[in-house]
Design a protein around this motif. Sequence first.
Motif: not given
Length: 300
Positions: A169-172, A176-180, A184-187
């Motif tokens: 379910e991501m970002a656990n 991982d949360t910082k990377e995601l 996401l903010n790159e574009n």
Amino acid sequence: MPANLKLGMNLGFAINKYVEPHVWARIVAEEMGVKNIQFVADLLNVFLPDEIIQEQVELIQKNTSKYGLEVTSTFTSAFTRVNHFMHPDAKQRKVWLEWFKKFAKVSREMGAHCTGSHFGILTFADYDDAARREHMISEGIKNWNELSWYARDLGMTCLMFEPMSIPREMANTVEDTKELLQRLNENAGVPFKICLDVGHAPHPNDRDPYRWVRELGKDSPIIHIQQTELNHSRHWPFTEEYNRQGIILGEPLLQAIEESGLEEAELVFEIGHREAWGTEFRIIADHAESVQYWRQFVKD
């Protein structure tokens, strides 16, 4: 300088119980004593026909105005906790992108300045295949980015994703949360932010909820608050009974927020009651007592 904090109410408590806008609006305003609302998709799923959606939005506008409430954000909830942007079927991912665009539009009509969800959910088949896993994460990012440009055109200020409890379910984890968030903010059309939940710290190496707040609070304009035990996400109320058992208390949470550098945020109650005789008739009273507890720390 201390962060500017407000209290908010996630409407998950109302799903299938207090679905009428004139009912939940009065309860939140008069019995719970909160002004800010996080509306949830399960109360008005935009898969419904347009005429029903429009009727409900007008009722929501009428009753939030009547009771002095503000819908500040919207979010998915229990029944919309599905794969969406990481569904293995590309056609269904496309359907969910249109669903989120419609939900964002409806959210703005209610007054919300941001909307959000979990990032997406991988199936075991996709998670267990490293190449497929990265492909599906990239698909999720692509769809969220497209939604962010649509949200910008609507006049939203940000989109949010919620770090969840398991890798699928991501970002656990904090890392991982910082990377995601960075990916996401790159574009992005509008900035991506985090909706932290103080109970979502289940990874064996990352179970301190206050560490999550210290390290990620500055990127979290909304923080879901619930009373819970270590290693669990109980979604208990902040009543005297549960505060004796739980690990989420006002002083250390505010200290973690201050250390994070967060300047302004809503602490949004996300409290759950199981369908049982012992809890069914305590929903309103438990929320009211929870608000009373937090009014010691947040005076908005």
